[in-house]
Design a protein around this motif. Sequence first.
Motif, mmCIF file in Angstrom:
data_model
loop_
_atom_site.group_PDB
_atom_site.id
_atom_site.type_symbol
_atom_site.label_atom_id
_atom_site.label_comp_id
_atom_site.label_asym_id
_atom_site.label_seq_id
_atom_site.Cartn_x
_atom_site.Cartn_y
_atom_site.Cartn_z
ATOM 1 N N LYS A 21 9.992 9.813 8.269
ATOM 2 C CA LYS A 21 8.558 9.527 8.154
ATOM 3 C C LYS A 21 8.218 8.678 7.110
ATOM 4 O O LYS A 21 8.451 9.067 6.025
ATOM 5 N N ASP A 22 7.904 7.285 7.406
ATOM 6 C CA ASP A 22 7.699 6.460 6.594
ATOM 7 C C ASP A 22 6.158 6.102 6.299
ATOM 8 O O ASP A 22 5.448 6.374 6.932
ATOM 9 N N ASN A 23 5.951 5.575 5.054
ATOM 10 C CA ASN A 23 4.585 5.355 4.444
ATOM 11 C C ASN A 23 4.173 4.062 5.014
ATOM 12 O O ASN A 23 4.908 3.159 4.084
ATOM 13 N N PHE A 24 3.645 3.819 5.997
ATOM 14 C CA PHE A 24 3.310 2.289 6.188
ATOM 15 C C PHE A 24 2.315 1.569 5.216
ATOM 16 O O PHE A 24 2.302 0.288 5.557
ATOM 17 N N THR A 25 1.738 2.381 4.428
ATOM 18 C CA THR A 25 0.598 1.620 3.528
ATOM 19 C C THR A 25 1.437 1.095 2.455
ATOM 20 O O THR A 25 0.808 0.490 1.503
ATOM 21 N N LEU A 34 -7.509 5.719 13.741
ATOM 22 C CA LEU A 34 -8.599 4.691 13.690
ATOM 23 C C LEU A 34 -9.104 4.447 12.300
ATOM 24 O O LEU A 34 -9.588 3.161 12.106
ATOM 25 N N ASP A 35 -8.810 5.170 11.539
ATOM 26 C CA ASP A 35 -8.851 4.688 10.060
ATOM 27 C C ASP A 35 -8.123 3.497 9.872
ATOM 28 O O ASP A 35 -8.712 2.550 9.093
ATOM 29 N N ARG A 36 -7.011 3.205 10.277
ATOM 30 C CA ARG A 36 -6.345 2.073 9.981
ATOM 31 C C ARG A 36 -6.802 0.785 10.774
ATOM 32 O O ARG A 36 -6.622 -0.175 10.059
ATOM 33 N N GLN A 60 -7.324 12.446 10.156
ATOM 34 C CA GLN A 60 -6.466 13.219 9.141
ATOM 35 C C GLN A 60 -6.734 12.622 7.729
ATOM 36 O O GLN A 60 -6.604 11.388 7.790
ATOM 37 N N SER A 61 -5.930 13.319 6.787
ATOM 38 C CA SER A 61 -6.042 12.623 5.570
ATOM 39 C C SER A 61 -4.609 12.382 5.258
ATOM 40 O O SER A 61 -3.853 12.626 5.651
ATOM 41 N N GLY A 62 -4.670 11.311 4.246
ATOM 42 C CA GLY A 62 -3.239 10.535 4.029
ATOM 43 C C GLY A 62 -3.401 9.325 3.204
ATOM 44 O O GLY A 62 -4.487 8.883 2.849
ATOM 45 N N PRO A 63 -2.374 8.708 3.078
ATOM 46 C CA PRO A 63 -2.501 7.377 2.020
ATOM 47 C C PRO A 63 -3.421 6.370 2.793
ATOM 48 O O PRO A 63 -4.033 5.595 2.042
ATOM 49 N N ALA A 64 -3.386 6.254 4.172
ATOM 50 C CA ALA A 64 -3.985 5.184 4.753
ATOM 51 C C ALA A 64 -5.640 5.388 4.583
ATOM 52 O O ALA A 64 -6.332 4.370 4.038
ATOM 53 N N PHE A 71 2.621 0.715 16.263
ATOM 54 C CA PHE A 71 1.261 0.640 15.881
ATOM 55 C C PHE A 71 0.943 0.000 14.684
ATOM 56 O O PHE A 71 0.214 -1.035 14.599
ATOM 57 N N ASN A 72 1.675 0.215 13.684
ATOM 58 C CA ASN A 72 1.462 -0.305 12.209
ATOM 59 C C ASN A 72 2.045 -1.760 12.364
ATOM 60 O O ASN A 72 1.473 -2.661 11.476
#
Length: 380
Positions: free
Chosen positions: A60-64, A315-317, A348-352, A280-281
């Motif tokens: 699982k990568d963090n795309f931000t 949708l946040d992204r 959902q909460s997260g880095p994005a 998506f990213n």
Amino acid sequence: MKILRYIFAFLLITSFSSCATQKNTSTTRWWKSFKSRYNTYFNGHQAYIEGMKAKTEGNKDNFTETLPLMMVSNKSSKEIGKSNFETTILKCEKTIKLYSIKTKPEMKRGKRLTPAEKAFRNRREFNPFLKNAWILMGKAQMEQGDFIEAASTFAYAERLYRDQPQIANIARSLLALCYTELEWYYDAEDILRKIRRDSISHAARRPFNTAMTNFYLRQKQWKEALPYLIQEVDNLPHGIPKARGAFLLGQVYQTLGMKKEAYKALQKCLNQSPPYETRFNAQILQTEVMPAGDNKKKLSKLYRMAKQTNNQDYLDRVYYAIGNIYMAVPDTAKAIEAYETGNKKAKQSGPAKAILMLKLGDIYWAKERFKDAQRCYSEA
């Protein structure tokens, strides 16, 4: 008679194996090489393949953020495939223990040796296949995230095969890779500089290129990393590994302001039919690197993405990207509207989401709307 033939064959094999442990001849070297390849090493190699498959599919990568070159650099991915890699290490250790040949070959009295024969006799390991066990064991240790143990393995292999530059340079490159992951950049650079002085064989070229790529990426030396990263992506197998590498290449191009090249790299990522989140990213990032003046095209694509059922968890992204386009115009009011929509629709909460809220907080702060800024910073 049939039983006697079986007994004779068994005694012959036992006798041959016993002699093989004591002598170093072309025949015993071939026999031990054959047994090491198709016995314990084979099982260890299969376990390694299964471990890498599990890590590739479960990563699982963090795309931000800029993706790490190695999946094991993601903390959440370190444990994936661990049991497989432990099996690999055990099998490699057993292979080395059972099939190592340290005894020097016998030499006829009075025979003058050629330089090649002298070099051969000076070797510390005479099983020609055993180098594979050393390298595979170190790789398995790396994929477990045990870079100190892996560095120890590669350092020993480098000394063991010092008189065989092709093997030694593979071990040195992987040792530099471990040092980079440990952030021992001075030691990694010293090794890579020494390898550069030698003529690098084709077999050693790829691990050297990987080590150079990671060395520059980890230090955010994007321009220096770029030519090595391009080669690295070309060498990656099709599917998830190449898609992930192409996404990273797109990120580096974007950081260097090379938007046209970034768009093409991200299209390469999409051409690999990657998992949904990667696709998506990549599409989101493509909107950020489209040529200036294509704002209508960018916004049209993003609003279409916002309506797609598959994108409802992201949708946040999407709205973060929309807000960024409006900020570039600049149209601060519409940017705020987009960021607030992204905040409301985030599932959902997260880095994005954190990055979105920080951006929105900064805008409110600049407008001296401190109450709104405090709300955004607190949520971030």
